[in-house]
Design a protein around this motif. Structure first.
Motif, PDB file in Angstrom:
ATOM      1  N   ALA A  86     -79.703  38.437  -8.847  1.00 53.74           N
ATOM      2  CA  ALA A  86     -79.582  37.349  -8.584  1.00 53.74           C
ATOM      3  C   ALA A  86     -78.196  36.811  -7.668  1.00 53.74           C
ATOM      4  O   ALA A  86     -78.110  36.503  -6.699  1.00 53.74           O
ATOM      5  CB  ALA A  86     -79.669  36.020  -9.543  1.00 53.74           C
ATOM      6  N   LEU A  87     -76.791  37.140  -8.609  1.00 58.47           N
ATOM      7  CA  LEU A  87     -75.381  36.889  -8.315  1.00 58.47           C
ATOM      8  C   LEU A  87     -75.271  37.738  -7.191  1.00 58.47           C
ATOM      9  O   LEU A  87     -74.752  37.106  -5.511  1.00 58.47           O
ATOM     10  CB  LEU A  87     -74.297  36.820  -9.686  1.00 58.47           C
ATOM     11  N   GLU A  88     -75.012  39.068  -7.479  1.00 61.39           N
ATOM     12  CA  GLU A  88     -75.035  40.028  -6.689  1.00 61.39           C
ATOM     13  C   GLU A  88     -75.715  39.231  -4.744  1.00 61.39           C
ATOM     14  O   GLU A  88     -75.121  39.999  -4.027  1.00 61.39           O
ATOM     15  CB  GLU A  88     -75.168  41.347  -7.188  1.00 61.39           C
ATOM     16  N   ARG A  89     -76.919  39.332  -5.278  1.00 62.85           N
ATOM     17  CA  ARG A  89     -77.615  38.966  -3.946  1.00 62.85           C
ATOM     18  C   ARG A  89     -77.214  37.205  -3.062  1.00 62.85           C
ATOM     19  O   ARG A  89     -78.117  37.307  -2.219  1.00 62.85           O
ATOM     20  CB  ARG A  89     -78.945  38.925  -4.055  1.00 62.85           C
ATOM     21  N   GLU A  90     -76.869  36.732  -3.749  1.00 58.60           N
ATOM     22  CA  GLU A  90     -75.928  35.555  -3.187  1.00 58.60           C
ATOM     23  C   GLU A  90     -77.225  34.815  -3.452  1.00 58.60           C
ATOM     24  O   GLU A  90     -77.736  33.954  -2.365  1.00 58.60           O
ATOM     25  CB  GLU A  90     -75.230  36.049  -1.609  1.00 58.60           C
ATOM     26  N   GLU A  91     -77.584  34.452  -4.276  1.00 58.76           N
ATOM     27  CA  GLU A  91     -79.330  34.050  -4.268  1.00 58.76           C
ATOM     28  C   GLU A  91     -79.494  32.664  -5.387  1.00 58.76           C
ATOM     29  O   GLU A  91     -79.769  31.670  -5.797  1.00 58.76           O
ATOM     30  CB  GLU A  91     -80.580  34.894  -5.232  1.00 58.76           C
ATOM     31  N   PHE A  92     -78.393  32.338  -5.483  1.00 61.68           N
ATOM     32  CA  PHE A  92     -78.205  30.952  -6.442  1.00 61.68           C
ATOM     33  C   PHE A  92     -76.949  29.984  -4.946  1.00 61.68           C
ATOM     34  O   PHE A  92     -76.080  31.155  -4.299  1.00 61.68           O
ATOM     35  CB  PHE A  92     -76.683  31.237  -7.579  1.00 61.68           C
ATOM     36  N   TYR A  93     -77.264  28.877  -4.984  1.00 65.10           N
ATOM     37  CA  TYR A  93     -77.080  27.845  -4.281  1.00 65.10           C
ATOM     38  C   TYR A  93     -75.941  26.992  -5.405  1.00 65.10           C
ATOM     39  O   TYR A  93     -77.251  26.255  -6.128  1.00 65.10           O
ATOM     40  CB  TYR A  93     -77.932  27.771  -2.766  1.00 65.10           C
ATOM     41  N   LEU A  94     -75.760  25.941  -5.018  1.00 64.12           N
ATOM     42  CA  LEU A  94     -75.028  24.149  -4.968  1.00 64.12           C
ATOM     43  C   LEU A  94     -75.849  23.707  -4.592  1.00 64.12           C
ATOM     44  O   LEU A  94     -75.870  23.509  -3.198  1.00 64.12           O
ATOM     45  CB  LEU A  94     -73.859  24.897  -5.718  1.00 64.12           C
ATOM     46  N   VAL A  95     -76.029  22.103  -5.473  1.00 68.11           N
ATOM     47  CA  VAL A  95     -76.474  20.550  -4.535  1.00 68.11           C
ATOM     48  C   VAL A  95     -75.151  20.070  -5.702  1.00 68.11           C
ATOM     49  O   VAL A  95     -74.738  20.914  -6.894  1.00 68.11           O
ATOM     50  CB  VAL A  95     -77.736  20.766  -5.124  1.00 68.11           C
ATOM     51  N   TYR A  96     -75.112  18.444  -5.630  1.00 68.34           N
ATOM     52  CA  TYR A  96     -74.345  18.077  -5.749  1.00 68.34           C
ATOM     53  C   TYR A  96     -74.973  16.403  -5.790  1.00 68.34           C
ATOM     54  O   TYR A  96     -75.410  16.266  -5.045  1.00 68.34           O
ATOM     55  CB  TYR A  96     -73.055  17.851  -4.401  1.00 68.34           C
ATOM     56  N   GLN A  97     -74.963  15.952  -7.245  1.00 67.40           N
ATOM     57  CA  GLN A  97     -75.551  14.071  -7.570  1.00 67.40           C
ATOM     58  C   GLN A  97     -74.405  13.685  -7.034  1.00 67.40           C
ATOM     59  O   GLN A  97     -73.809  13.749  -8.284  1.00 67.40           O
ATOM     60  CB  GLN A  97     -76.310  14.462  -8.689  1.00 67.40           C
ATOM     61  N   PRO A  98     -74.532  12.561  -6.475  1.00 64.87           N
ATOM     62  CA  PRO A  98     -73.653  11.667  -5.808  1.00 64.87           C
ATOM     63  C   PRO A  98     -73.702  10.605  -7.699  1.00 64.87           C
ATOM     64  O   PRO A  98     -74.500  10.301  -7.706  1.00 64.87           O
ATOM     65  CB  PRO A  98     -74.063  10.695  -5.054  1.00 64.87           C
ATOM     66  N   ILE A  99     -71.893  10.108  -8.017  1.00 63.15           N
ATOM     67  CA  ILE A  99     -72.205   9.511  -8.538  1.00 63.15           C
ATOM     68  C   ILE A  99     -71.311   8.633  -8.476  1.00 63.15           C
ATOM     69  O   ILE A  99     -70.112   8.018  -7.947  1.00 63.15           O
ATOM     70  CB  ILE A  99     -71.086  10.023 -10.095  1.00 63.15           C
ATOM     71  N   TYR A 100     -72.064   7.175  -8.742  1.00 64.09           N
ATOM     72  CA  TYR A 100     -71.523   5.177  -7.958  1.00 64.09           C
ATOM     73  C   TYR A 100     -70.485   5.178  -8.656  1.00 64.09           C
ATOM     74  O   TYR A 100     -71.037   4.856  -9.950  1.00 64.09           O
ATOM     75  CB  TYR A 100     -73.184   4.867  -7.560  1.00 64.09           C
ATOM     76  N   GLU A 101     -69.604   4.024  -8.332  1.00 61.99           N
ATOM     77  CA  GLU A 101     -68.830   3.502  -8.875  1.00 61.99           C
ATOM     78  C   GLU A 101     -69.090   1.824  -8.730  1.00 61.99           C
ATOM     79  O   GLU A 101     -68.909   1.567  -7.695  1.00 61.99           O
ATOM     80  CB  GLU A 101     -67.461   4.018  -9.181  1.00 61.99           C
ATOM     81  N   ILE A 102     -69.059   1.733 -10.406  1.00 56.88           N
ATOM     82  CA  ILE A 102     -69.424  -0.107  -9.711  1.00 56.88           C
ATOM     83  C   ILE A 102     -68.140  -1.152  -9.268  1.00 56.88           C
ATOM     84  O   ILE A 102     -68.304  -1.310  -8.350  1.00 56.88           O
ATOM     85  CB  ILE A 102     -69.937  -1.201 -11.054  1.00 56.88           C
ATOM     86  N   ALA A 103     -67.218  -0.638  -9.663  1.00 62.23           N
ATOM     87  CA  ALA A 103     -66.007  -1.614  -9.115  1.00 62.23           C
ATOM     88  C   ALA A 103     -65.512  -1.383  -7.673  1.00 62.23           C
ATOM     89  O   ALA A 103     -65.263  -2.191  -7.367  1.00 62.23           O
ATOM     90  CB  ALA A 103     -64.194  -1.163  -9.882  1.00 62.23           C
ATOM     91  N   SER A 104     -65.717  -0.479  -6.666  1.00 62.66           N
ATOM     92  CA  SER A 104     -66.108   0.034  -5.679  1.00 62.66           C
ATOM     93  C   SER A 104     -66.939  -0.243  -5.021  1.00 62.66           C
ATOM     94  O   SER A 104     -66.809  -0.064  -3.504  1.00 62.66           O
ATOM     95  CB  SER A 104     -65.220   1.543  -5.297  1.00 62.66           C
ATOM     96  N   ASP A 105     -67.899  -0.554  -5.287  1.00 59.62           N
ATOM     97  CA  ASP A 105     -69.373  -0.435  -4.652  1.00 59.62           C
ATOM     98  C   ASP A 105     -69.786   0.743  -4.504  1.00 59.62           C
ATOM     99  O   ASP A 105     -70.455   0.635  -2.982  1.00 59.62           O
ATOM    100  CB  ASP A 105     -69.471  -1.870  -4.374  1.00 59.62           C
TER     101      ASP A 105
END
Length: 721
Positions: free
Chosen positions: A474-493
């Protein structure tokens, strides 16, 4: 030739034929997939460029119409007219130049040039009240630029008093699009027969010698494609734009086409190797058969039939009774290696001998085989699952009585039993594989267990087998991909950070759940190269976001126990940092408490080294282990991620989780550690953790994991998911 040899040779022939058939089918499948994929990508690319070109042209016309509406106010003063055109031209960098053309054909440009109109046809169309696009020509002010003019009439008191002309360089427009895209093809822009833009190193004529004949035949259709060489996935897609340009996309540089040559070589190689292996096996089997005639088919220690005898019995006796349902029982002594280390080899052999006598007494006439050091196989005929499980229970119950070995203390044994019925897999290898699998599952559950292989479990076994197989490449065939989960900061809203999550989309299995493949890459040490890939990918993504102008963010990624134990981990990190030149202040490495607790001293050294490199560290899933507070005292973390279980159970366990969460947040804040509360899924949960003093929040209420573009677009803002 013996019957056994005939069967083996027949099986080898079937295997070889099957592999040849599968290889041909695999190549055909790959070929069809590549052809379809390349043709689709080529058509989608030309459609995308055509749509963007049309959108661009329409926007320029709208802008020119707005300018034309104002022009009558300054027409009487040439100096003011030039000033206005120049001012508008600076506001609109899309135009190479703006000019006003008198009805007599005299041209006044935004930079004060005066000359007679050269594009007579489009000028006359505009005087008739049409919006006209000219053919390409050399710009008067800069002959090196090939441009096209957009001309439209200027009205005063409902009469045409002249023509407003905006000159654009469509090659620059298409060129900008290609720079922003990962092109699965070469893009060409044609005006009439002239190629005004090319993204390819070769000319269109070198790639497609007869392209003009094809272009001439496209007048009836606005968009389509030609098959230059279908077998080699070579296509030429075309699209007519609204402003009479033609966009061509040639697929000869599409990287997917390389799969065809790879598939030809790989499948041919597989057939060759299979043929060589089959011949070698056939010769070796003949040699072994001559030896096996004189080999004993009994286990020397227990006197039971061994695996060789079991194979003969299965093929010659058991298979003859196909109408009678039976099952294969895989029986193993629990914790046998521990017994062996404790009492030594000689006494452990006595245990095996005593156990074999006990189990032989229980199974009666059912065939019994010793197939491993502490592993036995039983073939038992019964009509139902209930009868099979009742028979297995008799073996379990027989272990209630200890094994006596002379003057030694009695030993109590337990066994794990995996049962594979004949309706799940009637060939010996399949039944043995599946019986062994369920036996392993019984051991994992603590032993002294019976697990029966049913259809659903068989499906899981087959799925796991496929996952194992596909995961290897899977790695050499480039089948993996990345997603990103946002993180919220209370102080800056606002959204200030993203957690990196890995996903796998297999062309065979489709989208595979992380819970199905992450444990496997941990088990087989694939996590080491995959971990390196993930760190590098995140570093490159951070660089890309910064080039786009984004700065105030951090990205977290998980580090596994296998990575921490790898002696090259820190060297790999340093190498990636040198190569990517990523800003280390943007990186946060997360580690779970279970990972850290396995070796506190080594973990402390790794964390300190990462901190010295500028990489911050976070303790993930805080609160799920038994040593969390001591870990906070001993290790240099900057962030604590509090396990989602506390949030999920705040309102269901009588306030216990809420109290613990409040206390954990207070301790973290007192220690001046940044806290990230995971698992927030409702507005109520968000408000509660805010009031408790949480600093950062993560969960589906904030956002699900999203692609890089969607993630970075949320930076600095907050809208609940």
């Amino acid at each position: 030739m013996t019957k056994r040899q005939l069967i083996i040779h027949s099986l080898l022939l079937v295997i070889f034929t099957t592999i040849v058939f599968v290889s041909i089918a695999n190549y055909s499948s790959t070929k069809e997939y590549v052809q379809t994929s390349v043709k689709r990508e080529t058509t989608e690319l030309v459609s995308s460029f055509a749509n963007e070109s049309n959108r661009y042209s329409y926007e320029r016309i709208v802008e020119l119409e707005l300018i034309a509406d104002y022009l009558p106010k300054v027409l009487q003063d040439e100096k003011e007219l030039v000033l206005y055109l120049n001012k508008q031209n600076k506001k609109m960098p899309f135009f190479a130049g703006l000019s006003f053309i008198q009805k007599d054909g005299s041209v006044l440009t935004a930079d004060g040039y005066e000359f007679h109109v050269k594009q007579e046809e489009s000028f006359k169309k505009a005087l008739r009240g049409e919006v006209a696009f000219s053919e390409t020509f050399n710009l008067h002010q800069d002959p090196n630029q090939k441009v096209t003019a957009i001309s439209l009439p200027v009205y005063e008191n409902n009469k045409i008093v002249g023509v407003l002309s905006g000159v654009v360089n469509m090659a620059d427009v298409i060129g900008a699009m290609t720079e922003e895209s990962r092109l699965p093809g070469s893009v060409f822009l044609l005006n009439k027969a002239e190629v005004v833009f090319s993204s390819a190193e070769k000319s269109i004529k070198d790639l497609v010698p007869d392209y003009m004949k094809m272009v001439d035949s496209t007048d009836a259709n606005k968009i389509g494609s030609f098959e230059i060489d279908k077998n080699d996935a070579h296509f030429l897609a075309y699209a007519h734009t609204w402003n009479d340009f033609i966009i061509l996309v040639d697929s000869s540089v599409n990287p997917d086409r390389a799969q065809l040559n790879e598939a030809r070589w790989q499948n041919g190689f597989i057939i060759f190797i299979t043929f060589a292996v089959v011949i070698a096996i056939a010769l070796y089997v003949r040699h072994l058969e001559n030896q096996k005639r004189n080999m004993m088919k009994r286990d020397l220690l227990t006197g039971l039939a061994n695996g060789v005898q079991m194979e003969d019995d299965f093929h010659e006796t058991i298979k003859e009774q196909e109408t009678s349902p039976f099952a294969m029982y895989f029986v193993s002594i629990d914790s046998f290696n521990e017994w062996k280390e404790r009492i030594g080899y000689q006494l452990s052999d006595q245990i095996i001998f005593a156990f074999s006598k006990k189990i032989r007494h229980v199974v009666g006439k059912s065939p019994l085989y010793r197939v491993g050091e502490e592993e036995f196989l039983i073939i038992h005929y019964a009509d139902s699952r209930r009868e099979h499980e009742r028979f297995a229970s008799r073996i379990i119950n027989a272990m209630e009585y200890p094994v006596h070995m002379g003057g030694e203390a009695p030993i109590w044994l337990t066994v794990s039993i995996g049962i594979c019925p004949s309706d799940i897999g009637k060939d010996m290898d399949t039944m043995l594989l599946k019986a062994s699998y369920v036996n392993d599952e019984a051991r994992k559950k603590g032993g002294n267990q019976i697990i029966y292989m049913d259809a659903e479990l068989a499906r899981v076994v087959e799925q796991n087998r496929l996952i194992h197989k596909e995961l290897e490449h899977a790695l050499e065939r480039e089948e993996f991909y990345l997603v990103y989960q946002p993180i919220y900061e209370i102080a800056s809203d606002s959204i200030v950070s993203f957690e990196t999550l890995m996903r796998w989309k297999s062309p065979i299995l489709g989208e595979v759940y992380p819970s199905d493949f992450i444990p496997l890459v941990e088990e087989n040490n694939q996590i080491i190269p995959i971990g390196r890939w993930l760190i590098r990918k995140v570093a490159l993504q951070i660089n890309a976001w910064q080039k786009e102008g984004y700065e105030n963010f951090t990205v977290t990624l998980n580090v596994s126990v296998k990575q921490l134990e790898d002696p090259e981990f820190i060297n790999d990190v340093r190498k990636i940092l040198r190569e990517t030149k990523v800003a280390t202040s943007k990186l946060i490495f997360e580690m779970t408490e279970s990972v850290i607790a396995q070796n506190i001293d080594d973990s402390a050294n790794v964390l300190s080294t990462l901190n010295s490199l500028g990489i911050k560290t976070a303790l993930d899933d805080f609160g799920t282990g038994y040593s969390s507070l001591s870990i906070l005292r001993m290790l240099p973390f900057q962030y604590i991620k509090i396990d989602r279980a506390f949030v999920w159970e705040m309102e269901s366990d009588g306030g216990m989780s809420k109290s613990i969460l409040k206390g954990v947040l207070k301790i973290a804040n007192d220690l001046q550690l940044e806290t990230i509360v995971e698992g927030v899924e409702t507005d109520s949960q968000l408000e509660q953790v805010k009031q408790m003093g949480a600093k950062r929040i993560q969960g589906y209420y904030i956002s699900k994991p999203v692609d890089p573009v969607s993630a970075i677009n949320r930076l600095g803002v907050f809208e609940c998911y």
